[in-house]
Design a protein around this motif. Structure first.
Motif, short mmCIF file in Angstrom:
data_model
loop_
_atom_site.label_atom_id
_atom_site.label_comp_id
_atom_site.label_asym_id
_atom_site.label_seq_id
_atom_site.Cartn_x
_atom_site.Cartn_y
_atom_site.Cartn_z
N ASP A 103 53.10 24.70 59.22
CA ASP A 103 53.30 25.76 60.20
C ASP A 103 52.89 25.19 61.55
N HIS A 104 53.88 24.99 62.43
CA HIS A 104 53.61 24.38 63.74
C HIS A 104 53.39 25.42 64.83
N LEU A 105 53.24 26.68 64.46
CA LEU A 105 53.04 27.80 65.38
C LEU A 105 54.33 28.19 66.10
N VAL A 106 55.07 27.20 66.61
CA VAL A 106 56.38 27.49 67.21
C VAL A 106 57.46 27.52 66.14
N SER A 107 57.15 26.98 64.96
CA SER A 107 58.15 26.85 63.90
C SER A 107 57.45 26.71 62.55
N GLU A 108 58.24 26.81 61.49
CA GLU A 108 57.78 26.51 60.14
C GLU A 108 58.70 25.43 59.59
N ALA A 109 58.12 24.39 58.98
CA ALA A 109 58.91 23.21 58.65
C ALA A 109 58.62 22.69 57.25
N LEU A 110 59.68 22.18 56.61
CA LEU A 110 59.59 21.49 55.33
C LEU A 110 60.01 20.04 55.57
N TYR A 111 59.36 19.11 54.86
CA TYR A 111 59.61 17.68 55.08
C TYR A 111 59.93 16.97 53.78
N LEU A 112 60.89 16.05 53.86
CA LEU A 112 61.23 15.19 52.74
C LEU A 112 61.98 13.98 53.29
N SER A 113 62.33 13.05 52.41
CA SER A 113 63.09 11.86 52.83
C SER A 113 64.31 11.70 51.96
N ASP A 114 65.34 11.06 52.54
CA ASP A 114 66.55 10.80 51.76
C ASP A 114 66.33 9.57 50.87
N PRO A 115 67.30 9.17 50.04
CA PRO A 115 67.07 8.06 49.10
C PRO A 115 66.70 6.74 49.77
N ASP A 116 66.98 6.59 51.06
CA ASP A 116 66.66 5.35 51.77
C ASP A 116 65.40 5.47 52.61
N GLY A 117 64.69 6.60 52.49
CA GLY A 117 63.48 6.78 53.26
C GLY A 117 63.68 7.31 54.65
N ASN A 118 64.91 7.68 55.02
CA ASN A 118 65.15 8.32 56.31
C ASN A 118 64.51 9.71 56.28
N GLY A 119 63.60 9.97 57.22
CA GLY A 119 62.86 11.22 57.21
C GLY A 119 63.71 12.40 57.62
N LEU A 120 63.49 13.54 56.97
CA LEU A 120 64.18 14.78 57.28
C LEU A 120 63.17 15.91 57.43
N GLU A 121 63.39 16.74 58.42
CA GLU A 121 62.65 17.99 58.58
C GLU A 121 63.66 19.12 58.51
N ILE A 122 63.34 20.15 57.78
CA ILE A 122 64.18 21.35 57.74
C ILE A 122 63.30 22.51 58.18
N TYR A 123 63.70 23.19 59.25
CA TYR A 123 62.78 24.14 59.85
C TYR A 123 63.49 25.37 60.41
N ARG A 124 62.66 26.35 60.74
CA ARG A 124 63.15 27.53 61.46
C ARG A 124 62.21 27.77 62.63
N ASP A 125 62.75 28.26 63.72
CA ASP A 125 61.93 28.55 64.90
C ASP A 125 61.38 29.96 64.86
N ARG A 126 60.16 30.11 65.34
CA ARG A 126 59.67 31.44 65.67
C ARG A 126 60.32 31.88 66.98
N ASP A 127 60.28 33.17 67.24
CA ASP A 127 60.82 33.69 68.50
C ASP A 127 60.06 33.08 69.67
N ARG A 128 60.79 32.78 70.74
CA ARG A 128 60.17 32.13 71.90
C ARG A 128 59.01 32.95 72.47
N SER A 129 59.04 34.24 72.31
CA SER A 129 57.95 35.08 72.82
C SER A 129 56.64 34.79 72.11
N ASP A 130 56.72 34.11 70.95
CA ASP A 130 55.51 33.76 70.19
C ASP A 130 55.02 32.35 70.48
#
Length: 282
Positions: A103-130
């Motif tokens: 939980d990055h406060l501005v967003s919530e994020a999940l992390y993993l890597s592809d088969p070659d180790g390329n990093g991926l983040e999958i996330y959603r943003d909180r509303d900018r007012s937050d």
């Protein structure tokens, strides 16, 4: 001059070792439809038009030791809402995929890597007012644990059906050789604003339009590390989408004033940043 506030990121091109293996991962685990495939490459997208990720198989591709070169840390895939994040979290559990989360406060994020180790983040943003800023004007961010039980209330257990429409590349985070040199280039030449100067974590975040970050830079691989070679898996380039021709002309003028090389092909500009990473401007 500051880059236009509506500037966004476009697709990212990744070098991988085995196209069939990677297609299976990005389709079955991440949820990308393959919209085009020919030869050694595949285009992944959730909607018609520009792909979000292009995979390119490199013959005899090497995999470098982790954090040993400047290059991709992760590509961040931004989902349109929190329910979509909850749905893919259920899906990862079904597939027994190991992930990180924050939980990055501005967003919530999940992390993993592809088969070659390329990093991926999958996330959603909180509303900018937050989103909060500190006395220096930097966004207040953290890496707190997500309230998983609360997140999972946003979706049904088996509601996952792939990445939803509205999914985009939200940001790209990179290892660089020199933070100050990188910041100066992206600020003074490209026109991004520093929105997070996180000295304790040796990272800087930069953005257009006061987003929490379109670009992240760190020196976690070490200062003065060499670029990732083109013979290794990693990121070939990422795309910055300029809003109009005047923005492109202004950028060309700044590149000329800085004596920074660029290559123009029609409406596309190719620029290599101080860490050796290629940027595609369209």
């Amino acid at each position: 001059m500051t880059i236009h506030s509506d500037t966004k990121l476009g697709h990212v091109r990744l070098r991988i070792a085995n196209l069939e293996k990677s297609i299976h991962f990005y389709k079955e685990i991440i949820g990308f439809p393959v919209v085009q495939q020919h030869g050694s490459e595949a285009h992944l997208s959730v909607e018609e038009g520009e792909p979000l990720i292009i995979l390119e198989e490199i013959p005899n591709a090497k995999r470098l030791p982790e954090r040993s070169a400047a290059g991709l840390y992760h590509v961040a895939i931004l989902l349109p809402d929190r329910a979509s994040l909850a749905s893919i979290l259920y899906h990862f559990a079904d597939k027994q995929v190991r992930i990180g989360q924050a939980d990055h406060l501005v967003s919530e994020a999940l992390y993993l890597s592809d088969p070659d180790g390329n990093g991926l983040e999958i996330y959603r943003d909180r509303d900018r007012s937050d989103w909060n800023v500190d006395s220096s004007g930097d966004y207040v961010m953290a890496s707190d644990p997500i309230n998983i039980e609360n997140l999972l209330t946003e979706a049904d257990e088996h509601s996952w059906s792939g990445l939803p429409k509205g999914t985009i590349i939200g940001h790209v985070h990179m290892h660089v050789a020199d933070l100050e040199e990188t910041e100066a280039f992206y600020r003074d030449v490209i026109g991004f604003e520093t929105v997070g100067n996180y000295r304790a974590m040796q990272a800087k975040f930069m953005a257009a339009g006061r987003y929490h970050h379109h670009l992240g830079f760190n020196i976690w691989a070490g200062k003065d590390v060499p670029p990732t070679p083109a013979t290794a898996v990693g990121m070939t380039y990422y795309t910055i989408k300029l809003v109009n021709e005047q923005e492109q002309n202004d950028l060309i003028e700044r590149l000329k004033q800085a004596n920074h090389n660029y290559r123009q092909e029609g409406n596309t500009l190719w620029v290599i940043d101080p860490a050796g990473m290629t940027i595609r401007f369209v």
